[in-house]
Scaffold this active site. Structure first.
Site, PDB file in Angstrom:
ATOM      1  N   GLU A  36      28.957  26.863 -47.486  1.00 61.80           N
ATOM      2  CA  GLU A  36      30.119  27.603 -46.989  1.00 61.80           C
ATOM      3  C   GLU A  36      31.328  26.672 -46.865  1.00 61.80           C
ATOM      4  O   GLU A  36      32.452  27.034 -47.240  1.00 61.80           O
ATOM      5  CB  GLU A  36      29.788  28.209 -45.620  1.00 61.80           C
ATOM      6  CG  GLU A  36      30.960  28.903 -44.949  1.00 61.80           C
ATOM      7  CD  GLU A  36      30.795  28.955 -43.439  1.00 61.80           C
ATOM      8  OE1 GLU A  36      31.822  29.048 -42.754  1.00 61.80           O
ATOM      9  OE2 GLU A  36      29.651  28.897 -42.955  1.00 61.80           O
ATOM     10  N   ASP A  40      34.604  27.346 -49.170  1.00 60.11           N
ATOM     11  CA  ASP A  40      35.900  27.601 -48.539  1.00 60.11           C
ATOM     12  C   ASP A  40      37.004  26.821 -49.246  1.00 60.11           C
ATOM     13  O   ASP A  40      38.075  27.360 -49.563  1.00 60.11           O
ATOM     14  CB  ASP A  40      35.830  27.219 -47.061  1.00 60.11           C
ATOM     15  CG  ASP A  40      37.169  27.348 -46.366  1.00 60.11           C
ATOM     16  OD1 ASP A  40      37.677  28.473 -46.241  1.00 60.11           O
ATOM     17  OD2 ASP A  40      37.727  26.318 -45.951  1.00 60.11           O
ATOM     18  N   ASP A 109      31.066  34.356 -44.523  1.00 62.76           N
ATOM     19  CA  ASP A 109      30.430  33.054 -44.752  1.00 62.76           C
ATOM     20  C   ASP A 109      29.558  33.076 -46.010  1.00 62.76           C
ATOM     21  O   ASP A 109      29.532  32.113 -46.779  1.00 62.76           O
ATOM     22  CB  ASP A 109      29.576  32.657 -43.544  1.00 62.76           C
ATOM     23  CG  ASP A 109      30.413  32.321 -42.321  1.00 62.76           C
ATOM     24  OD1 ASP A 109      31.645  32.175 -42.455  1.00 62.76           O
ATOM     25  OD2 ASP A 109      29.828  32.225 -41.216  1.00 62.76           O
ATOM     26  N   GLU A 112      31.662  32.833 -49.137  1.00 66.76           N
ATOM     27  CA  GLU A 112      32.112  31.459 -49.362  1.00 66.76           C
ATOM     28  C   GLU A 112      30.965  30.570 -49.818  1.00 66.76           C
ATOM     29  O   GLU A 112      31.154  29.713 -50.692  1.00 66.76           O
ATOM     30  CB  GLU A 112      32.740  30.900 -48.084  1.00 66.76           C
ATOM     31  CG  GLU A 112      34.093  31.515 -47.765  1.00 66.76           C
ATOM     32  CD  GLU A 112      34.721  30.950 -46.504  1.00 66.76           C
ATOM     33  OE1 GLU A 112      35.954  30.951 -46.408  1.00 66.76           O
ATOM     34  OE2 GLU A 112      33.966  30.490 -45.606  1.00 66.76           O
TER      35      GLU A 112
END
Length: 225
Positions: A36, A40, A109, A112
């Site tokens: 994650e 991101d 989450d 990502e």
């Protein structure tokens, strides 16, 4: 989605929540938190590249505002839901019972972390190809128009067709000095495309551009019909 993973463990990791790992300590499961973190950053880079190349007349501030709207949690939840990502997450029993599979933060989450896994498996171009199917079309069709600069959007539309140059004119001012109202019109090579009003000249120009965009799209639909 037509994406093949040779390292299937990456895919499992992307969809493994920490609650599942905590309940299966004897097995070698890894949760998706590190993916994650990576996803991101990759998502922000890919969206930044797209906006930089696609909207040449946007300022740095405008691109920043639009990118923030695209990569924020509510938007990521929409993307994840459309892909049914929630169905595939490995959850602990407690998280499952409390509705974790539909929890916005968890879905964002997972989206990502999948981006992170895809990046590690196939690189940035694969991520961009994925986003071209899932994310970028929503920008093109106006899903984020509430944060976009209508003047920039109109400029992009005109540039796509090489249709001349735009100018804005303030054609009316009214009201007392402390509460003025302005009326602006936007012209394409001298021909009016739209008009709008606002409490400032800039606001009036934005509304004029918004009106022009609606008119152009309506004309385009009529021609297609």
């Amino acid at each position: 989605m037509g994406v093949q993973f040779e390292h299937i463990d990456l895919l499992y990791q992307a969809f493994t929540h920490s609650s599942y790992v905590n309940e299966h300590r004897r097995k070698l499961f890894t949760d998706n938190e590190r993916l994650e973190f990576l996803g991101d950053a990759v998502l922000e880079l890919a969206v930044s590249k797209y906006l930089f190349q696609r909207y040449s007349s946007m300022s740095e501030g405008e691109m920043t505002k639009l990118r923030a709207a695209i990569v924020c949690e509510p938007s990521l939840v929409i993307f994840a839901n459309e892909l049914n990502f929630g169905e595939y997450v490995l959850l602990g029993k407690g998280e499952e019972l409390t509705g974790g599979r539909t929890r916005p933060a968890l879905l964002a989450d997972v989206f990502e972390s999948y981006i992170g896994a895809l990046y590690l498996e196939h690189g940035l171009e694969a991520v961009i190809s994925f986003l071209e199917k899932v994310v970028y079309p929503k920008v093109e069709t106006g899903a984020f128009s509430h944060v976009m600069d209508y003047k920039s959007q109109l400029q992009e539309l005109i540039q796509q067709g090489n249709n001349g140059s735009l100018t804005y004119e303030i054609v009316e001012e009214s009201g007392p000095a402390h509460s003025r109202t302005f009326v602006s019109r936007v012209l394409l090579d001298g021909k009016e495309l739209g008009n709008g009003h606002g409490k400032s000249k800039k606001e009036a120009e934005q509304h004029a551009a918004q009106t022009a965009i609606k008119e152009i799209k309506q004309q385009s639909k009529s021609q297609e019909g």
